[in-house]
Design a protein around this motif. Structure first.
Motif, PDB file in Angstrom:
ATOM      1  N   ALA A 130      18.083  -1.081  14.850  1.00 43.09           N
ATOM      2  CA  ALA A 130      17.398  -2.286  14.264  1.00 43.09           C
ATOM      3  C   ALA A 130      16.497  -2.240  13.173  1.00 43.09           C
ATOM      4  CB  ALA A 130      17.111  -3.241  15.634  1.00 43.09           C
ATOM      5  N   VAL A 131      15.267  -1.491  13.591  1.00 45.23           N
ATOM      6  CA  VAL A 131      14.577  -1.474  12.328  1.00 45.23           C
ATOM      7  C   VAL A 131      15.168  -1.044  10.867  1.00 45.23           C
ATOM      8  CG1 VAL A 131      12.533  -0.004  11.651  1.00 45.23           C
ATOM      9  CG2 VAL A 131      12.687  -0.641  13.846  1.00 45.23           C
ATOM     10  N   ASN A 132      16.041   0.012  10.961  1.00 45.41           N
ATOM     11  CA  ASN A 132      16.801   0.385   9.851  1.00 45.41           C
ATOM     12  C   ASN A 132      17.636  -0.796   9.207  1.00 45.41           C
ATOM     13  OD1 ASN A 132      16.201   3.057   9.576  1.00 45.41           O
ATOM     14  ND2 ASN A 132      17.853   3.709  11.059  1.00 45.41           N
ATOM     15  N   LEU A 133      18.087  -1.527  10.165  1.00 38.93           N
ATOM     16  CA  LEU A 133      19.139  -2.534   9.741  1.00 38.93           C
ATOM     17  C   LEU A 133      18.295  -3.816   8.820  1.00 38.93           C
ATOM     18  CD1 LEU A 133      21.723  -2.720  12.248  1.00 38.93           C
ATOM     19  CD2 LEU A 133      22.110  -2.074   9.852  1.00 38.93           C
ATOM     20  N   HIS A 134      16.816  -3.641   9.251  1.00 38.09           N
ATOM     21  CA  HIS A 134      16.180  -4.746   8.917  1.00 38.09           C
ATOM     22  C   HIS A 134      15.547  -4.439   7.384  1.00 38.09           C
ATOM     23  CE1 HIS A 134      16.349  -8.103  11.773  1.00 38.09           C
ATOM     24  NE2 HIS A 134      16.241  -7.079  12.522  1.00 38.09           N
ATOM     25  N   GLY A 135      15.635  -3.298   7.024  1.00 36.68           N
ATOM     26  CA  GLY A 135      15.290  -2.719   5.676  1.00 36.68           C
ATOM     27  C   GLY A 135      14.015  -1.524   5.989  1.00 36.68           C
ATOM     28  N   ALA A 136      13.802  -1.098   6.959  1.00 37.15           N
ATOM     29  CA  ALA A 136      12.818  -0.004   7.110  1.00 37.15           C
ATOM     30  C   ALA A 136      13.423   1.250   7.209  1.00 37.15           C
ATOM     31  CB  ALA A 136      11.363  -0.311   8.040  1.00 37.15           C
ATOM     32  N   GLU A 137      12.729   2.411   6.736  1.00 37.24           N
ATOM     33  CA  GLU A 137      13.421   3.581   6.999  1.00 37.24           C
ATOM     34  C   GLU A 137      13.064   4.190   8.350  1.00 37.24           C
ATOM     35  OE1 GLU A 137      13.055   6.466   3.759  1.00 37.24           O
ATOM     36  OE2 GLU A 137      13.375   4.926   2.360  1.00 37.24           O
ATOM     37  N   ARG A 138      13.809   4.663   9.013  1.00 39.80           N
ATOM     38  CA  ARG A 138      13.542   5.172  10.352  1.00 39.80           C
ATOM     39  C   ARG A 138      14.387   6.382  10.678  1.00 39.80           C
ATOM     40  NH1 ARG A 138      13.310   5.801  15.591  1.00 39.80           N
ATOM     41  NH2 ARG A 138      11.941   4.255  16.916  1.00 39.80           N
ATOM     42  N   MET A 139      14.152   7.480  11.117  1.00 45.46           N
ATOM     43  CA  MET A 139      15.159   8.333  11.499  1.00 45.46           C
ATOM     44  C   MET A 139      15.500   8.069  13.190  1.00 45.46           C
ATOM     45  SD  MET A 139      16.420  10.568   9.771  1.00 45.46           S
ATOM     46  CE  MET A 139      16.951  11.748  10.793  1.00 45.46           C
ATOM     47  N   VAL A 180      21.986  -8.095  15.150  1.00 47.66           N
ATOM     48  CA  VAL A 180      20.767  -7.307  15.214  1.00 47.66           C
ATOM     49  C   VAL A 180      19.634  -8.312  15.759  1.00 47.66           C
ATOM     50  CG1 VAL A 180      19.155  -6.214  14.006  1.00 47.66           C
ATOM     51  CG2 VAL A 180      21.618  -5.945  13.369  1.00 47.66           C
ATOM     52  N   ILE A 181      18.907  -7.806  16.614  1.00 51.01           N
ATOM     53  CA  ILE A 181      17.660  -8.473  16.992  1.00 51.01           C
ATOM     54  C   ILE A 181      16.687  -9.122  16.078  1.00 51.01           C
ATOM     55  CG2 ILE A 181      16.136  -6.653  17.455  1.00 51.01           C
ATOM     56  CD1 ILE A 181      15.213  -8.041  20.222  1.00 51.01           C
ATOM     57  N   ALA A 182      16.168  -9.959  16.112  1.00 51.70           N
ATOM     58  CA  ALA A 182      15.109 -10.696  15.062  1.00 51.70           C
ATOM     59  C   ALA A 182      14.146  -9.844  14.952  1.00 51.70           C
ATOM     60  CB  ALA A 182      14.840 -11.994  15.176  1.00 51.70           C
ATOM     61  N   PRO A 183      13.425  -9.697  13.739  1.00 49.84           N
ATOM     62  CA  PRO A 183      12.232  -8.863  13.788  1.00 49.84           C
ATOM     63  C   PRO A 183      11.062  -9.319  14.713  1.00 49.84           C
ATOM     64  CG  PRO A 183      12.935  -9.579  11.401  1.00 49.84           C
ATOM     65  CD  PRO A 183      13.754 -10.407  12.411  1.00 49.84           C
ATOM     66  N   THR A 222       3.731  -0.341  24.200  1.00 45.31           N
ATOM     67  CA  THR A 222       4.827   0.689  25.022  1.00 45.31           C
ATOM     68  C   THR A 222       3.900   1.969  24.968  1.00 45.31           C
ATOM     69  OG1 THR A 222       5.762   1.510  22.791  1.00 45.31           O
ATOM     70  CG2 THR A 222       7.020  -0.119  24.157  1.00 45.31           C
ATOM     71  N   GLY A 223       2.909   2.051  23.997  1.00 47.67           N
ATOM     72  CA  GLY A 223       1.899   3.437  24.233  1.00 47.67           C
ATOM     73  C   GLY A 223       2.619   4.278  22.977  1.00 47.67           C
ATOM     74  N   ARG A 224       3.899   4.246  22.630  1.00 46.19           N
ATOM     75  CA  ARG A 224       4.481   5.200  21.709  1.00 46.19           C
ATOM     76  C   ARG A 224       4.005   4.875  20.119  1.00 46.19           C
ATOM     77  NH1 ARG A 224      10.675   5.771  22.944  1.00 46.19           N
ATOM     78  NH2 ARG A 224      10.627   4.733  20.990  1.00 46.19           N
ATOM     79  N   GLN A 225       3.812   6.057  19.695  1.00 50.41           N
ATOM     80  CA  GLN A 225       3.318   5.815  18.120  1.00 50.41           C
ATOM     81  C   GLN A 225       4.369   5.549  17.202  1.00 50.41           C
ATOM     82  OE1 GLN A 225       1.854   9.993  17.217  1.00 50.41           O
ATOM     83  NE2 GLN A 225      -0.062   9.433  17.992  1.00 50.41           N
ATOM     84  N   ILE A 226       5.887   6.025  17.682  1.00 52.74           N
ATOM     85  CA  ILE A 226       6.821   5.668  16.867  1.00 52.74           C
ATOM     86  C   ILE A 226       6.975   3.960  16.855  1.00 52.74           C
ATOM     87  CG2 ILE A 226       8.644   5.881  18.341  1.00 52.74           C
ATOM     88  CD1 ILE A 226       9.018   6.898  14.773  1.00 52.74           C
ATOM     89  N   ASP A 227       6.765   3.486  18.045  1.00 53.60           N
ATOM     90  CA  ASP A 227       6.965   1.985  18.252  1.00 53.60           C
ATOM     91  C   ASP A 227       5.839   1.213  17.243  1.00 53.60           C
ATOM     92  OD1 ASP A 227       9.258   2.131  19.541  1.00 53.60           O
ATOM     93  OD2 ASP A 227       8.132   2.002  21.494  1.00 53.60           O
ATOM     94  N   GLU A 228       4.712   1.711  17.147  1.00 55.04           N
ATOM     95  CA  GLU A 228       3.698   1.100  16.529  1.00 55.04           C
ATOM     96  C   GLU A 228       3.730   1.176  15.156  1.00 55.04           C
ATOM     97  OE1 GLU A 228       1.048  -0.458  17.520  1.00 55.04           O
ATOM     98  OE2 GLU A 228       1.679  -0.336  19.589  1.00 55.04           O
ATOM     99  N   ALA A 229       4.390   2.413  14.757  1.00 52.90           N
ATOM    100  CA  ALA A 229       4.898   2.765  13.315  1.00 52.90           C
ATOM    101  C   ALA A 229       5.988   1.548  12.926  1.00 52.90           C
ATOM    102  CB  ALA A 229       5.330   4.115  12.964  1.00 52.90           C
ATOM    103  N   ASP A 230       6.867   1.468  13.686  1.00 51.48           N
ATOM    104  CA  ASP A 230       7.817   0.521  13.353  1.00 51.48           C
ATOM    105  C   ASP A 230       7.443  -0.933  13.268  1.00 51.48           C
ATOM    106  OD1 ASP A 230       9.982   2.598  13.826  1.00 51.48           O
ATOM    107  OD2 ASP A 230      10.450   1.875  15.649  1.00 51.48           O
ATOM    108  N   ILE A 231       6.354  -1.429  14.405  1.00 53.08           N
ATOM    109  CA  ILE A 231       5.936  -2.750  14.068  1.00 53.08           C
ATOM    110  C   ILE A 231       5.202  -2.772  13.038  1.00 53.08           C
ATOM    111  CG2 ILE A 231       4.093  -4.145  15.156  1.00 53.08           C
ATOM    112  CD1 ILE A 231       4.701  -2.862  17.871  1.00 53.08           C
ATOM    113  N   ARG A 232       4.342  -1.717  12.569  1.00 52.24           N
ATOM    114  CA  ARG A 232       3.825  -1.993  11.024  1.00 52.24           C
ATOM    115  C   ARG A 232       4.657  -1.992   9.686  1.00 52.24           C
ATOM    116  NH1 ARG A 232       0.775   2.180  13.465  1.00 52.24           N
ATOM    117  NH2 ARG A 232       1.683   3.627  12.158  1.00 52.24           N
ATOM    118  N   ALA A 233       6.032  -1.345   9.988  1.00 51.84           N
ATOM    119  CA  ALA A 233       6.825  -1.353   8.974  1.00 51.84           C
ATOM    120  C   ALA A 233       7.332  -2.635   8.874  1.00 51.84           C
ATOM    121  CB  ALA A 233       7.815  -0.349   9.182  1.00 51.84           C
ATOM    122  N   LEU A 234       7.884  -3.452  10.280  1.00 47.36           N
ATOM    123  CA  LEU A 234       8.691  -4.539  10.138  1.00 47.36           C
ATOM    124  C   LEU A 234       7.604  -5.816   9.779  1.00 47.36           C
ATOM    125  CD1 LEU A 234      10.107  -4.330  13.886  1.00 47.36           C
ATOM    126  CD2 LEU A 234      11.432  -4.498  11.604  1.00 47.36           C
TER     127      LEU A 234
END
Length: 169
Positions: free
Chosen positions: A24-33, A131-134, A144-156
């Motif tokens: 979903a992060v990718n489909l909204h336009g942010a790069e994410r593996m 796709v879920i809304a941003p 969640t305490g997960r670094q990847i989730d925090e990075a996704d939030i910043r990107a969104l």
């Protein structure tokens, strides 16, 4: 490609779903593996039955045994998974050795029907992906305490800010 086939089958079976997570992060336009796909599905019995039919058509099976696909349709069983096993998602795998997993959220913090009403349709080739809304994705990933989730939030949030500036111009 597995993802497009998944979305085609979900569309064919009229499954109400939302793509969440890294895809979903990718489909909204942010790069994410990411190597898997996370879905929220409507947990009403009719929708779950359609989802099980779609999953079977794709050869998807629970990665954790002795769980069965049909158990996803039993609210009491799912509540037991959440209560006793602290399950957040049911992981499904296809028959291919290196197939990506499909994780079904069993207790999302955003109510499905509300999020589904705010979904963002994304057309890819011949299929429309729900796709879920941003803003809902940010809520799902918060705390969640997960670094990847925090990075996704910043990107969104950066994307929201950029889109807001474009609308103001």
């Amino acid at each position: 490609m597995f993802y497009l086939e998944l979305f085609r089958v979900l569309e064919k079976e009229r499954v109400r779903y939302l793509v969440v997570g890294g895809v979903a992060v990718n489909l909204h336009g942010a790069e994410r593996m990411t190597m898997d796909i996370d879905l929220m599905v409507g947990l009403d019995p009719a929708n779950l039955a359609r989802f099980v039919k779609a999953a079977r058509a794709l050869g998807l099976k629970p990665a954790v045994l002795p769980v069965t696909l049909e158990q996803l349709c039993d609210a009491a069983t799912v509540e037991g998974w959440i209560r006793d096993k602290h399950m957040l998602a049911l992981q499904l795998r296809g028959p291919e050795l290196h197939a990506p997993s499909v994780d079904i959220l069993v207790k999302p913090v955003v109510p499905f029907d509300e999020a589904y009403g705010r979904r963002v349709p994304v057309l890819m080739e011949d299929v429309t992906i729900s796709v879920i809304a941003p803003q809902d994705l940010i809520v799902l990933k918060s705390g969640t305490g997960r670094q990847i989730d925090e990075a996704d939030i910043r990107a969104l949030r950066r994307l929201e800010m950029l889109n807001s500036r474009k609308r103001d111009d």
